[in-house]
Enzyme design. Sequence first.
Site, PDB file in Angstrom:
ATOM      1  N   PRO A  30       0.820  -1.289  -0.058  1.00 47.60           N
ATOM      2  CA  PRO A  30       0.031   0.081  -0.052  1.00 47.60           C
ATOM      3  C   PRO A  30       0.725   1.139  -0.213  1.00 47.60           C
ATOM      4  O   PRO A  30       0.373   2.252   0.107  1.00 47.60           O
ATOM      5  CB  PRO A  30      -0.742  -0.138   1.450  1.00 47.60           C
ATOM      6  CG  PRO A  30       0.057  -0.712   2.144  1.00 47.60           C
ATOM      7  CD  PRO A  30       0.788  -1.823   1.408  1.00 47.60           C
ATOM      8  N   GLU A  31       2.149   1.201  -0.315  1.00 49.73           N
ATOM      9  CA  GLU A  31       3.091   2.248  -0.053  1.00 49.73           C
ATOM     10  C   GLU A  31       2.658   3.583  -0.647  1.00 49.73           C
ATOM     11  O   GLU A  31       2.628   4.817  -0.280  1.00 49.73           O
ATOM     12  CB  GLU A  31       4.412   1.876  -0.102  1.00 49.73           C
ATOM     13  CG  GLU A  31       5.301   0.940   0.891  1.00 49.73           C
ATOM     14  CD  GLU A  31       4.759  -0.323   0.498  1.00 49.73           C
ATOM     15  OE1 GLU A  31       5.429  -1.132   1.679  1.00 49.73           O
ATOM     16  OE2 GLU A  31       4.045  -0.604  -0.053  1.00 49.73           O
ATOM     17  N   ALA A  32       2.152   3.337  -2.023  1.00 50.74           N
ATOM     18  CA  ALA A  32       2.043   4.507  -2.835  1.00 50.74           C
ATOM     19  C   ALA A  32       0.628   5.061  -2.644  1.00 50.74           C
ATOM     20  O   ALA A  32       0.739   6.555  -2.682  1.00 50.74           O
ATOM     21  CB  ALA A  32       1.711   3.929  -4.313  1.00 50.74           C
ATOM     22  N   LEU A  36       4.113   7.081  -0.355  1.00 51.57           N
ATOM     23  CA  LEU A  36       5.355   6.605  -0.445  1.00 51.57           C
ATOM     24  C   LEU A  36       5.434   5.556  -1.456  1.00 51.57           C
ATOM     25  O   LEU A  36       4.943   5.704  -2.436  1.00 51.57           O
ATOM     26  CB  LEU A  36       5.722   5.589   0.886  1.00 51.57           C
ATOM     27  CG  LEU A  36       5.301   6.574   2.233  1.00 51.57           C
ATOM     28  CD1 LEU A  36       5.341   5.747   3.360  1.00 51.57           C
ATOM     29  CD2 LEU A  36       6.506   7.651   2.519  1.00 51.57           C
TER      30      LEU A  36
END
Length: 260
Positions: free
Chosen positions: A149-151, A155
């Site tokens: 899920p970073e984006a 991130l």
Amino acid sequence: MTSSDLENNGWVRTSRDGAVLTVTLDRADQLNAQTPATWTALAAVGASLDEDVRVVVLRGEGRSFSAGLDRSMFSADPSTDGGLGELGRLPAEESQERIRAYQAGFRWLRSPGIVSVAAVQGHAIGAGAQLALACDLRVLADDAQLRLPEATLGLVPDLTGTSTLMELVGYSRAMEICLTGRAVKAAEAQALGLANVVVPVAELEATVADLVAALTAVPVAASRATAALVRSAVRNDPAAQDAAERAAQVLRLQELVGGR
């Protein structure tokens, strides 16, 4: 190992049974959430490997493999050790060097001489998903789901996940999984090639044990040479890979017939 010992060691514990090293994220009450201490501890495990280790099993204690970063890591307070706020305020080169050290806790799982197996149950989110992807093989329980899920949080995946995901599922699927941050459940993970096998939760431990037995039954030199060839095939062009196969086979034949 006491609770304080585990905390000081990044909530990572190890056990050894002959040629098999088991590495356990042991923070079940926090769904095995990771901190920089976790990555330092994992890197130290990799640095301490000896020649007799053939298989590394990576697992999480409790109902989840790893729910990703510890909540404290998201603090904007620059005084939080290893937190995103601190990293964002460091000079770029220093911040990158720190992340390079974190990545070392993941990259060793494809070290020459070993085959790594992730036993994944429950959540494998963010850093947890990247840790599972860092392994050579993955056995998933049927309740497992992987997410990057970073984006969606502003991130990027920075713990080696983009390259390992791309190797496994290809360009367009890796792009979609990384940019949407959606959950990939166990059945889809198997269809995509992220999971070697999916089994009921109750059968996860036994299935991993069977796989480890099969891996260690292969003659050690042939196993290591074959694993090296498979890894090099990801990046070699056909001519280079053909040459690597020839060289490796000659060494095998020489050993088998008592040559040089």
